[in-house]
Motif scaffolding. Structure first.
Motif, PDB file in Angstrom:
ATOM      1  N   PRO A  25     -12.636   5.619  11.195  1.00 27.78           N
ATOM      2  CA  PRO A  25     -11.470   5.937  10.351  1.00 27.78           C
ATOM      3  C   PRO A  25     -10.901   7.321  10.623  1.00 27.78           C
ATOM      4  CG  PRO A  25     -13.486   6.217   9.099  1.00 27.78           C
ATOM      5  CD  PRO A  25     -13.905   5.705  10.445  1.00 27.78           C
ATOM      6  N   GLN A  26      -9.586   7.415  10.515  1.00 28.35           N
ATOM      7  CA  GLN A  26      -8.877   8.685  10.599  1.00 28.35           C
ATOM      8  C   GLN A  26      -7.873   8.740   9.452  1.00 28.35           C
ATOM      9  OE1 GLN A  26      -6.998   8.859  14.424  1.00 28.35           O
ATOM     10  NE2 GLN A  26      -8.922   9.033  15.569  1.00 28.35           N
ATOM     11  N   PRO A  27      -7.968   9.735   8.548  1.00 27.94           N
ATOM     12  CA  PRO A  27      -6.990   9.838   7.445  1.00 27.94           C
ATOM     13  C   PRO A  27      -5.581  10.079   7.974  1.00 27.94           C
ATOM     14  CG  PRO A  27      -8.923  11.206   7.044  1.00 27.94           C
ATOM     15  CD  PRO A  27      -9.014  10.760   8.459  1.00 27.94           C
ATOM     16  N   LEU A  28      -4.613   9.528   7.268  1.00 33.18           N
ATOM     17  CA  LEU A  28      -3.215   9.666   7.661  1.00 33.18           C
ATOM     18  C   LEU A  28      -2.451  10.440   6.589  1.00 33.18           C
ATOM     19  CD1 LEU A  28      -2.586   6.032   8.934  1.00 33.18           C
ATOM     20  CD2 LEU A  28      -2.963   8.066  10.338  1.00 33.18           C
ATOM     21  N   GLY A  29      -1.310  10.994   6.977  1.00 27.02           N
ATOM     22  CA  GLY A  29      -0.493  11.773   6.070  1.00 27.02           C
ATOM     23  C   GLY A  29       0.355  10.907   5.169  1.00 27.02           C
ATOM     24  N   PRO A  30       1.009  11.512   4.178  1.00 28.45           N
ATOM     25  CA  PRO A  30       1.748  10.749   3.177  1.00 28.45           C
ATOM     26  C   PRO A  30       3.012  10.087   3.698  1.00 28.45           C
ATOM     27  CG  PRO A  30       2.044  13.098   2.849  1.00 28.45           C
ATOM     28  CD  PRO A  30       0.989  12.949   3.893  1.00 28.45           C
ATOM     29  N   ASP A  31       3.514  10.514   4.840  1.00 35.86           N
ATOM     30  CA  ASP A  31       4.734   9.921   5.382  1.00 35.86           C
ATOM     31  C   ASP A  31       4.468   8.712   6.276  1.00 35.86           C
ATOM     32  OD1 ASP A  31       6.273  11.854   4.122  1.00 35.86           O
ATOM     33  OD2 ASP A  31       6.063  13.254   5.803  1.00 35.86           O
ATOM     34  N   PHE A  32       3.220   8.330   6.387  1.00 39.10           N
ATOM     35  CA  PHE A  32       2.874   7.219   7.274  1.00 39.10           C
ATOM     36  C   PHE A  32       3.486   5.915   6.765  1.00 39.10           C
ATOM     37  CE2 PHE A  32      -0.024   3.572   7.770  1.00 39.10           C
ATOM     38  CZ  PHE A  32       0.080   3.398   9.139  1.00 39.10           C
ATOM     39  N   VAL A  33       4.031   5.129   7.684  1.00 38.51           N
ATOM     40  CA  VAL A  33       4.574   3.804   7.384  1.00 38.51           C
ATOM     41  C   VAL A  33       3.804   2.787   8.225  1.00 38.51           C
ATOM     42  CG1 VAL A  33       6.585   2.300   7.473  1.00 38.51           C
ATOM     43  CG2 VAL A  33       6.857   4.703   6.843  1.00 38.51           C
ATOM     44  N   PRO A  34       3.185   1.762   7.600  1.00 39.44           N
ATOM     45  CA  PRO A  34       2.432   0.767   8.377  1.00 39.44           C
ATOM     46  C   PRO A  34       3.322   0.079   9.399  1.00 39.44           C
ATOM     47  CG  PRO A  34       1.995   0.534   6.025  1.00 39.44           C
ATOM     48  CD  PRO A  34       3.131   1.493   6.158  1.00 39.44           C
ATOM     49  N   ALA A  35       2.940   0.164  10.649  1.00 40.61           N
ATOM     50  CA  ALA A  35       3.709  -0.453  11.733  1.00 40.61           C
ATOM     51  C   ALA A  35       2.728  -1.007  12.760  1.00 40.61           C
ATOM     52  CB  ALA A  35       4.657   0.566  12.366  1.00 40.61           C
ATOM     53  N   ALA A  36       3.271  -1.590  13.829  1.00 43.22           N
ATOM     54  CA  ALA A  36       2.416  -2.161  14.872  1.00 43.22           C
ATOM     55  C   ALA A  36       1.559  -1.068  15.497  1.00 43.22           C
ATOM     56  CB  ALA A  36       3.275  -2.845  15.928  1.00 43.22           C
ATOM     57  N   GLU A  37       0.319  -1.420  15.836  1.00 40.24           N
ATOM     58  CA  GLU A  37      -0.619  -0.477  16.421  1.00 40.24           C
ATOM     59  C   GLU A  37      -1.057  -0.961  17.796  1.00 40.24           C
ATOM     60  OE1 GLU A  37      -1.743   2.422  15.176  1.00 40.24           O
ATOM     61  OE2 GLU A  37      -0.515   2.248  13.364  1.00 40.24           O
ATOM     62  N   PRO A  38      -1.473  -0.028  18.672  1.00 38.81           N
ATOM     63  CA  PRO A  38      -1.969  -0.438  19.986  1.00 38.81           C
ATOM     64  C   PRO A  38      -3.293  -1.195  19.874  1.00 38.81           C
ATOM     65  CG  PRO A  38      -2.328   1.902  19.637  1.00 38.81           C
ATOM     66  CD  PRO A  38      -1.470   1.432  18.501  1.00 38.81           C
ATOM     67  N   ALA A  39      -3.693  -1.801  20.957  1.00 37.62           N
ATOM     68  CA  ALA A  39      -4.940  -2.571  20.967  1.00 37.62           C
ATOM     69  C   ALA A  39      -6.110  -1.675  20.576  1.00 37.62           C
ATOM     70  CB  ALA A  39      -5.171  -3.170  22.355  1.00 37.62           C
ATOM     71  N   GLY A  40      -7.003  -2.230  19.731  1.00 39.23           N
ATOM     72  CA  GLY A  40      -8.171  -1.487  19.286  1.00 39.23           C
ATOM     73  C   GLY A  40      -7.917  -0.618  18.075  1.00 39.23           C
ATOM     74  N   ALA A  41      -6.696  -0.632  17.560  1.00 35.57           N
ATOM     75  CA  ALA A  41      -6.366   0.191  16.399  1.00 35.57           C
ATOM     76  C   ALA A  41      -5.747  -0.672  15.299  1.00 35.57           C
ATOM     77  CB  ALA A  41      -5.409   1.308  16.781  1.00 35.57           C
ATOM     78  N   TRP A  42      -5.953  -0.263  14.066  1.00 38.98           N
ATOM     79  CA  TRP A  42      -5.317  -0.913  12.923  1.00 38.98           C
ATOM     80  C   TRP A  42      -5.285   0.075  11.760  1.00 38.98           C
ATOM     81  CZ3 TRP A  42      -7.826  -2.034   8.216  1.00 38.98           C
ATOM     82  CH2 TRP A  42      -9.216  -1.832   8.213  1.00 38.98           C
ATOM     83  N   THR A  43      -4.489  -0.216  10.740  1.00 39.09           N
ATOM     84  CA  THR A  43      -4.323   0.719   9.625  1.00 39.09           C
ATOM     85  C   THR A  43      -4.557   0.039   8.285  1.00 39.09           C
ATOM     86  OG1 THR A  43      -1.934   0.262   9.487  1.00 39.09           O
ATOM     87  CG2 THR A  43      -2.637   2.091  10.908  1.00 39.09           C
ATOM     88  N   TRP A  44      -4.970   0.868   7.329  1.00 43.51           N
ATOM     89  CA  TRP A  44      -5.145   0.413   5.952  1.00 43.51           C
ATOM     90  C   TRP A  44      -4.384   1.362   5.041  1.00 43.51           C
ATOM     91  CZ3 TRP A  44     -10.063   1.364   2.531  1.00 43.51           C
ATOM     92  CH2 TRP A  44      -9.839   0.830   1.249  1.00 43.51           C
ATOM     93  N   THR A  45      -3.478   0.804   4.242  1.00 42.78           N
ATOM     94  CA  THR A  45      -2.721   1.570   3.255  1.00 42.78           C
ATOM     95  C   THR A  45      -3.010   0.991   1.878  1.00 42.78           C
ATOM     96  OG1 THR A  45      -0.954   1.882   4.881  1.00 42.78           O
ATOM     97  CG2 THR A  45      -0.444   2.406   2.589  1.00 42.78           C
ATOM     98  N   HIS A  46      -3.440   1.869   0.973  1.00 49.80           N
ATOM     99  CA  HIS A  46      -3.811   1.446  -0.382  1.00 49.80           C
ATOM    100  C   HIS A  46      -2.840   2.077  -1.369  1.00 49.80           C
ATOM    101  CE1 HIS A  46      -6.118  -0.043  -3.640  1.00 49.80           C
ATOM    102  NE2 HIS A  46      -6.757   1.066  -3.934  1.00 49.80           N
ATOM    103  N   LEU A  47      -2.160   1.245  -2.182  1.00 46.36           N
ATOM    104  CA  LEU A  47      -1.066   1.689  -3.029  1.00 46.36           C
ATOM    105  C   LEU A  47      -1.406   1.593  -4.510  1.00 46.36           C
ATOM    106  CD1 LEU A  47       1.846  -0.179  -1.204  1.00 46.36           C
ATOM    107  CD2 LEU A  47       1.069   2.174  -0.820  1.00 46.36           C
ATOM    108  N   ARG A  48      -0.796   2.485  -5.294  1.00 47.28           N
ATOM    109  CA  ARG A  48      -0.864   2.422  -6.750  1.00 47.28           C
ATOM    110  C   ARG A  48       0.393   1.713  -7.232  1.00 47.28           C
ATOM    111  NH1 ARG A  48      -1.779   7.189  -7.576  1.00 47.28           N
ATOM    112  NH2 ARG A  48      -3.918   7.246  -8.347  1.00 47.28           N
ATOM    113  N   LEU A  49       0.271   0.464  -7.625  1.00 50.93           N
ATOM    114  CA  LEU A  49       1.436  -0.357  -7.952  1.00 50.93           C
ATOM    115  C   LEU A  49       2.078   0.016  -9.278  1.00 50.93           C
ATOM    116  CD1 LEU A  49       0.153  -3.853  -6.755  1.00 50.93           C
ATOM    117  CD2 LEU A  49       1.494  -2.154  -5.501  1.00 50.93           C
TER     118      LEU A  49
END
Length: 331
Positions: A25-49
């Protein structure tokens, strides 16, 4: 700068965001927008609805289906999993976390994921997803969105199993108390414990049913991305469900035992009242007869009329008492 729940949640509607490179895991900044990732990578965004700003993050996510947006916006009381336009969306059960960190009422974790993006959201603080987030903060590796979903389910099942163990210990204490034939058997937490067992079992069965349908594929509902992901989890859920069923049966039998004790106590009290009433009926009749305002009553002009009337009452009560003993009404 990594997202912190304390400031980024209220400011952005985002609780946490990570990029996983080969599982790390690598923490991301607040401006991150989930988008397509290169092979071997993926993202998790957890929201307060509960924060309307979280919807802006969702609308900025490219390719997110309208059904997923609707699910995040409106919430879903039912546990469900479905597949839409290459995304898997749904709602998983979880338990709300109170300020002391204890599990509380049922909650729902809404999610959507594709091959390289996982988006989750909740209204209230939830136990399992917060435990996973803290584990990721400590460096836990997650290989894919499906792996993260499996971890979430396992954390939830483990939490339910622990709660059922505690409820089993509580039922054992209630059982010891009830079998000791207490004076007040109704003064226990049996009703609350039975309600909690039924509540946890209902949620567990709903999750088990949804995952089984997603893997078995009946009626065209098979989800390929979840194929064989929950084989061990389903077996574990079956064991926990069997444990919950056993606790529910113990609770039912304890309830019946308590009813028996309460009915027995009521019958004893009614028996005592019946005997007292039986013994007092003859003196009542005698005093009623002597209380009639008519001439010719026995002992009407005697100095010892009250003594003789009292003696008659005592004699009648004694005779009634002997009769009840002969009839084995009294022990």
């Amino acid at each position: 700068m990594p997202i912190s729940e304390e400031w980024a949640g209220p400011a952005h509607g985002v609780i946490c965001a990570y990029r996983f490179l080969d599982g790390a895991p690598q923490p991301l900044g607040p401006d991150f927008v989930p988008a397509a990732e290169p092979a071997g990578a993926w993202t998790w965004t957890h929201l307060r609805l509960s924060d309307v700003r979280a919807r802006g993050k969702l609308t900025e996510t490219p390719g997110l289906p309208a059904e997923a947006l609707e699910l995040f916006a409106e919430g879903e009381p039912r546990v469900q999993i479905s597949q839409v336009d290459g995304w898997v969306i749904g709602a998983l059960p979880d338990l709300q976390r109170d300020l002391a960190g204890r599990p509380g009422e049922e909650g729902r974790l809404v999610f959507a994921f594709d091959a390289c993006r996982l988006i989750t959201g909740r209204v209230y603080s939830l136990h399992a997803v917060d435990d996973l987030r803290r584990a990721v903060d400590k460096g836990q590796r997650l290989e894919s969105p499906v792996h993260a979903l499996v971890e979430l389910v396992e954390l939830y099942v483990g939490l339910i199993e622990g709660l059922l163990d505690d409820l089993g210990d509580e039922l054992s204490g209630i059982e010891d108390y009830v079998l000791a034939k207490p004076q007040h058997p109704h003064e226990t937490r049996l009703a609350a414990a039975r309600r909690e067992i039924a509540r946890h079992r209902r949620e567990l069965q709903a999750l088990r049913s949804v995952l089984a349908r997603a893997q078995a594929g009946r009626h065209g509902r098979r989800i390929d991305m979840l194929a064989d992901a929950f084989v061990e989890g389903l077996a574990w859920m079956e064991d926990v469900d069997a444990e919950a069923a056993g606790l529910a049966e113990r609770g039912r039998l304890l309830h019946e035992e308590m009813d028996t004790l309460i009915n027995s106590a009521t019958n004893r009290n009614m028996g005592a009242l019946t005997v007292i009433s039986t013994l007092l009926i003859p003196p009542t009749l005698i005093t009623g007869a002597f209380g009639m305002n008519v001439p010719g009553l026995p002992f009407e002009h005697s100095r010892f009329g009250f003594v003789w009337a009292s003696a008659v009452c005592v004699a009648v009560v004694g005779a009634a008492l002997l009769l009840l003993r002969r009839m084995r009404v009294l022990g």
